[in-house]
Structures are given as C-alpha cells and as structure tokens.
Enzyme design. Structure first.
Site, short mmCIF file in Angstrom:
data_model
loop_
_atom_site.label_atom_id
_atom_site.label_comp_id
_atom_site.label_asym_id
_atom_site.label_seq_id
_atom_site.Cartn_x
_atom_site.Cartn_y
_atom_site.Cartn_z
CB CYS A 125 -0.85 -0.04 1.12
SG CYS A 125 -1.86 -1.49 1.54
NE ARG A 178 3.99 1.63 -1.70
CZ ARG A 178 5.31 0.90 -1.75
NH1 ARG A 178 6.22 1.31 -2.38
NH2 ARG A 178 5.34 0.22 -0.57
CD1 TRP A 193 -1.98 -5.22 -3.33
CD2 TRP A 193 -2.96 -4.16 -4.86
NE1 TRP A 193 -1.80 -5.87 -4.23
CE2 TRP A 193 -2.32 -5.36 -5.37
CE3 TRP A 193 -3.59 -3.25 -5.89
CZ2 TRP A 193 -2.88 -5.89 -6.71
CZ3 TRP A 193 -3.97 -3.64 -7.00
CH2 TRP A 193 -3.63 -4.96 -7.47
CG ASN A 249 3.19 -1.13 2.67
OD1 ASN A 249 2.48 -2.07 2.28
ND2 ASN A 249 4.29 -0.75 2.30
N GLY A 250 1.94 -3.64 4.75
CA GLY A 250 2.45 -4.95 5.13
C GLY A 250 1.68 -6.01 5.61
CD GLU A 307 5.87 -16.26 -18.37
OE1 GLU A 307 4.85 -16.72 -19.21
OE2 GLU A 307 5.89 -14.94 -18.01
CE LYS A 339 6.31 -12.16 -19.81
NZ LYS A 339 5.16 -12.81 -18.78
CD GLU A 351 3.65 -10.42 -22.66
OE1 GLU A 351 2.51 -10.09 -22.60
OE2 GLU A 351 4.18 -11.05 -21.46
CG HIS A 395 8.73 -35.66 -32.49
ND1 HIS A 395 8.70 -36.97 -32.90
CD2 HIS A 395 9.38 -35.87 -31.05
CE1 HIS A 395 9.00 -37.87 -32.19
NE2 HIS A 395 9.28 -37.13 -30.90
CE LYS A 444 -0.42 -6.57 -15.08
NZ LYS A 444 0.60 -7.46 -15.55
O1 M6R Z 1 -4.79 -11.49 -15.15
P1 M6R Z 1 -4.67 -12.78 -15.57
O2 M6R Z 1 -3.37 -13.46 -14.75
O3 M6R Z 1 -5.76 -13.53 -15.74
O4 M6R Z 1 -3.95 -12.71 -17.20
C1 M6R Z 1 -3.71 -13.77 -17.80
C2 M6R Z 1 -2.97 -13.04 -18.95
O5 M6R Z 1 -3.73 -12.39 -19.78
C3 M6R Z 1 -1.55 -12.61 -18.79
O6 M6R Z 1 -0.96 -13.50 -17.91
C4 M6R Z 1 -0.84 -12.23 -20.01
O7 M6R Z 1 -0.49 -13.40 -20.51
C5 M6R Z 1 0.48 -11.22 -19.73
N1 M6R Z 1 0.39 -10.23 -20.61
C6 M6R Z 1 1.71 -12.25 -20.01
O8 M6R Z 1 2.81 -11.56 -19.73
#
Ligand code: M6R
Length: 633
Positions: free
Chosen positions: A2, A27, A74, A100-101, A506, A510, A513, A529, A628
């Site tokens: 927070c 935060r 938060w 906060n904590g 992953e 990363k 994206e 394969h 996001k």
């Molecule tokens: O909020 P969520 O964890 O449900 O979101 C899932 C995906 O949209 C999210 O992980 C997305 O793949 C990210 N941008 C990856 O970095």
C-alpha cells in the site's frame, strides 16, 4: 503493498496528503483514506475505489488540520470496502493507524483482543495494531506504540496519530519501506520517495526496526530494541529541521540515521530509479515471494489461515483441473508437475478459453484451480462459472483481492505481489508458482501423499528462495550483453523439460509480447519431431538445463542443436560443469530442488526479454495491441 503518507507542519495537511497519495497510487488503488488531528478529535474520511472518490468526498466535507496521515490500499486481508480501508481507529477513536505490510499473527491477536471485549469493524490484519495501542496507552504514546509493535509478527510500515498528541505522528518500520522527509518547520513520512519530492529532497531512509517521532519541530529516530529498554535509550535524535543546529549536528554524528539528498525526478522515483515498471517488478520478486510465503509456513508445514477447505474435504477430490490464460497458464503447468509429484493426483492444466467450451466431464469430486493475476480475465471467469455449475469446487490463486474470480470461487489464496503495472507479467508469475507449490504441499499433507520430512525439506529450500532470486537477478550484466548481441535476430526457440518446459513457454511469451520477435517454446523432447528443422547458425535456442532427473536428456538435446550449427544460450545450475562446455552463452542459477527451479530459471528470460525490448527501442511496459487485464472474450 500500500501507499502511506504522513504530514506534520504548519500548512493544511489534507492537500499535501492527497497530493502524496496521488503519487503513490501505483502502490495500490482499491481504496483510500485520510485522518487528521482536529482541534479536539481525530477527523477522517475513507472511500472505496480510486483516490478520486476520496478527493470528491473531501471537497464536500473538508478536514482542517496541520497534522495527519493518509493511505492508498492494495488489499491483502479483507476485500476492498469502506470498512477495510485505512485508517483504522481505536474504539474510542482517539488513535488511528495506517499500515503497509502483513501482520502474520493477527488471528491470535484479534482473538485475544476480542476476548477482552474489543469489537472489530474490519476484516483487516491492520486493525489489531490500533486496538493494541489503545489498550497499552497510559499517557505515553511512544511507550504504547512500542508495546503494540512488540507483539506483532510479520511486516509493517505503520503510522500512528492520536487526538491526545495532536502535533505528532509516530511511525515504525519492520520489513516494509518507510522514509522520513525533512522540511523546514514541517516533516513528512511516506512509503516511497515520489510522495515527498515536491516538498523536500532531504530524507531519512528509516532502517529496519526503527521508530520515528515526527512533529513540525523535528524528527526523532529510535531503535525499536533500544526503546524496549525505555525512553532514555534513544539512539539518535532530532535532525534539526526547524529545531536548531544542535540537533542537526547530533544527527550528523549518528552512525545509523542520516539525512540524504534525493536527486531523482518524480517519474523516476515512482519507478524507484528503474527505467521501466517491468524491470522494477523483476527486481521486486524477492520481496514479492517473501510476502506471498509470509505466515504460510509454520513448523515444517503449510498453513493457510481462513482457508475454508478442510483436510477432510481436500481428501475427497480425485482429480484436479487448472485453468488460466497466458503467463498464469504457465504457472498452472508448473503446478501440474508439483501436484502430481507431491499430492499424487492426476492434473490437467487447460487454457481457460478452451476449458469453457470443452465437453467438460466434471463433478463433485473435481477440484478446479483458477489462476489469475488480475482476477478479471473473462475466459477464466467463465471457466470458473462453468466448473461451479457442474458441481466442482473452485480454488483461485489471485493477486487482486476482492476481484471477480475470487468472488465467484469457493476458496481463494492471494499472492501478495503488490500491483503489477507492466503489461508483461513477472512478479505475478513467480509468486503464483510459489503459492501453487505451497498449495500442492498442503494438498499432499492433507491426503497423506507426501512424507512430512520431504515437505519440510522443500519448505526449507523455499525459505531461501528470495535470496536465490536476488542472486539470479545478479546475472543482469551478462543478460544485457546477450541482448546487445542478439536483439536483431528474427526468431528464437526456447526449450525445456518437465518442470521447465513451462519456463520455455514463458520465456517465448515474454520475448514476443514486448519485443515483437517471433519466439516458440517447446518441450525439448519434441525438437526432433519438427522444430529442429529451423535450427541454423543464425537461430538462437534458449535451453533451460538445470539439475533435474532429465538433465542428461537436456544435454543430449543441446548437443543435437550444436551438431546442426545452432547457437545455444543456456540457463544452468551454478554447480554445473558440463553445460558450459557445450553452449555459446551461459547464465547460472542457484542449485535447488527441481520443483523450485522454474521460479529461478524464468528470471534470466524475463531480463532477456526486457533488455531486447529496450535495445529495439520499444516500450516494454506498454506493448502494442495488449492490455494488462483481458476482461472481454
Ligand atoms: O490477469 P491474468 O493473470 O488472468 O492474465 C492472464 C494473461 O492475460 C496474462 O498472464 C498475459 O499473458 C500477460 N500479459 C503475460 O505477460
């Protein structure tokens, strides 16, 4: 995570507090509140939602005072609501705190206070603090504060105001950040630098276990251990702000409390000096993992307070399905291995958008685990609804308290990673894996599927995770060099096996994206394969080759790539002596149990994606075409 702020001076406190909260909104932003020391009593307002809601309320009901504190929340304990917003008050409303904590032992403290007749108004862990202070108060605020702090286990940065001491704020730090801003005839407290920058650039970074007493006239800093011996045990004192040169001179002599000058601009300060939120969040991972584990490991066992599924209920399930999207799905893939290894249950990890439209065979003996950082992802939410309609029990792993998916689940476990601002998920991913592993161990013990000593041994290694993550981040320089060399490449392949094929997925996600480079993640055994046809001298393969039962197999896969003239960048264990002889670039991670290795192995891949993106002149925090939180199908 927070945001907290305090002001004690001669100017109206509320505008300064609100301005500070605005700069701390990154935060936390599910609710906000302020309390000031009025002429005779404490005056406060709080409101659910963004800070603007509180600002509107205060425009209608202004609060006049020159000392006060504020908070932007938060949520960790209790959903976002007016009652759970800070400040929290003592019963007679003469004391108020913002915090906060996480207070780990708040259950026990709350039970004790309730037995003594205290009536709680919120579900937060924070509220115990203010009641403890009120109960311990005998005229000396600092002493009452100390007595309360002595009883707390966990992490806190806490600010206290009282109508009986209207010109002062007491503050304490243990495990959560807190700074004191030093002004002329006014002083400030904040959880982070941006809040105070428009007012002063002179600050004291309060060290662990320190208490500060802040008034318009000055700042006194105490050692919590020393204050335990009495008020005379002050270790360092006034900074001199508005309080005469003698105090300043004494402070400068102190070896433990220093006033420093901050030379960051506000934008840089929000990111704590990092260039982007993504890299800041990568560096936050040690703390985020620590917070996620806090209070959940006791006596060699996993303990989830307030978790509604009893061991008997956990024993009744005969199958697990994990549903999630994107990065959260990768965490689910890792969890599949952990649950199968420890709880000996059959697990499917399914992408939510497929799960919701599948011909699902689910019933009362099915456990569905939904994983979501935001708790708002439309496909995962739909999957949760469908699973519940069919009679399954849903447990959610989530980072945003009170969001939609937890609300519609039977049970929820929160990762305490704090807000993740960058679109690319980093700290949410590693905390999801850590929490899912804890859940796997809990499930295993409830079902009698894993011996106590095996579980205790894994938990012991988990304790070391924050340190190991920190050490792994220490490879940043090497990764920068790799990025410098390979940021113009058009394609990447990422490979791994068992627990670490999700790491390969992953790493590829990363990179694509935030760098817009085509990247594929593969189980290394699949290379022959098809994908190995892609390999040539200009095509880098990132291989996750840490210690595991399939280590030798990974070495063979790397050799196959090298035999075709491919370029290999490897992530290997620190003790490894063989991979280095085969590959072009090597990043080492600490040796650990295979089930924990994905948490370490992904970090170099996060950093690689970040540095490649920056090298390509892109904005890693806001990649094109992405949001996001994906709240539409
Ligand atoms: O909020 P969520 O964890 O449900 O979101 C899932 C995906 O949209 C999210 O992980 C997305 O793949 C990210 N941008 C990856 O970095």
């Amino acid at each position: 995570m927070c945001g907290i702020i305090g002001y004690s001076g001669r100017r109206p406190a509320v505008p300064i507090i609100l301005d500070g909260l605005r700069r701390l909104e990154y935060r936390g932003y599910d609710s906000a509140g302020v309390v000031v020391c009025g002429a005779e009593r404490l005056l406060g307002e709080k409101e659910r939602g963004r800070l603007d809601n509180l600002v509107r309320l205060l425009a209608l009901r202004p609060l006049a005072a020159t000392t006060g504190v504020g908070h932007t929340r938060w949520a960790t304990h209790g959903p976002p609501s007016k009652e759970n917003s800070h400040p929290h008050y003592s019963q007679d409303e003469t004391f108020a705190v913002v915090h906060n904590g996480i207070i780990e032992n708040f259950h026990d403290l709350r039970r004790g206070l309730e037995r003594r007749g205290v009536r709680f108004r919120s579900q937060t862990d924070t509220e115990v603090i203010v009641h403890l202070i009120a109960q311990g108060y005998e005229g000396d605020l600092l002493e009452a504060f100390r007595r309360a702090l002595e009883q707390l286990r966990g992490a806190y940065a806490v600010l206290l105001v009282s109508s009986r001491h209207p010109d002062e704020i007491l503050a304490a730090r243990h495990g959560s950040p807190l700074i004191v801003g030093v002004g002329e005839g006014e002083n400030f407290l904040a959880s982070d630098v941006p809040a105070i920058l428009p007012y002063t650039r002179r600050a004291i970074y309060l060290k662990e276990n320190r208490v500060a007493r802040v008034t318009p006239a000055g700042v006194e800093v105490y050692d919590l251990a020393a204050t335990a011996r009495g008020r005379g045990a002050r270790t360092s004192d006034g900074d001199g702000a508005g309080d005469g040169a003698a105090r300043a001179a004494r402070l400068e002599r102190s070896s433990t409390t220093r006033v420093v000058t901050i030379d960051l601009d506000i934008k840089a300060a929000e990111k704590e000096g990092f260039d982007h939120f993504m890299v800041k969040e990568i560096h936050e991972q040690p703390r985020a993992i620590e917070e996620t584990m806090r209070g959940r490991v006791r006596g060699g066992e996993v303990v989830f307070d307030d978790f509604p599924l009893s061991p008997a209920r956990l024993r009744k399930f005969n199958r697990v399905s994990i549903i999630a999207c994107g990065t959260a799905w990768h965490a689910g893939l890792v969890a599949k291995f952990a649950i199968e290894e420890f709880a000996r249950m059959s697990v499917d990890a399914v992408i939510s958008s497929e799960f919701r439209y599948a011909n699902l065979v689910l019933g009362r003996r099915d456990l569905v685990i939904a994983v979501s950082q935001s708790g708002e992802t439309a496909d995962t939410l739909a999957g949760v609804r469908e699973a519940r309609r069919l009679g399954a029990t849903v447990v959610t792993i989530c980072n945003v308290v009170g969001s939609s998916i937890p609300r519609e689940s039977n049970a929820v476990l929160y990762t305490h990673a704090g807000p993740e601002v960058a679109v690319a998920s980093t700290k949410a991913y590693t905390t999801q894996m850590a929490l899912l592993l804890l859940f796997a161990l809990r499930l295993a013990r409830a079902r009698g599927a894993a011996p106590r000593d095996r579980v205790a041994a894994v938990l012991e290694q988990m304790r070391a995770l924050p340190g190991m993550v920190r050490e792994t981040i220490g490879n940043d320089r090497t990764i920068r060099q790799i990025a410098a060399k390979y940021h113009k490449v058009y394609n990447y392949l990422f490979v791994g096996r068992r627990y670490n094929y999700p790491t390969a997925f992953e790493g590829a996600l990363k990179l694509k994206e935030i760098s817009y480079i085509h990247a594929e993640g593969y189980q290394a055994g699949e290379l022959k394969h098809g994908p190995i046809a892609l390999v040539d001298g200009s095509f880098p393969t990132v291989a996750i080759c840490v210690r595991s039962p399939v280590y030798e197999k990974m070495l063979s896969n790397i050799q196959e790539i090298k035999a075709r003239g491919g370029l290999v960048l490897a992530v290997a264990s620190k003790s490894d002596r063989r991979v280095s002889r085969l590959v072009d670039w090597l990043v080492r991670v600490p040796d650990t149990d295979e089930c924990l290795s994905p948490i370490l192995a992904v970090i170099p891949l996060q950093l690689l994606a970040y540095h490649v993106s920056v090298r390509r002149g892109l904005d890693p925090d806001r990649p094109r075409n992405l949001a996001k939180s994906v709240t539409v199908e």
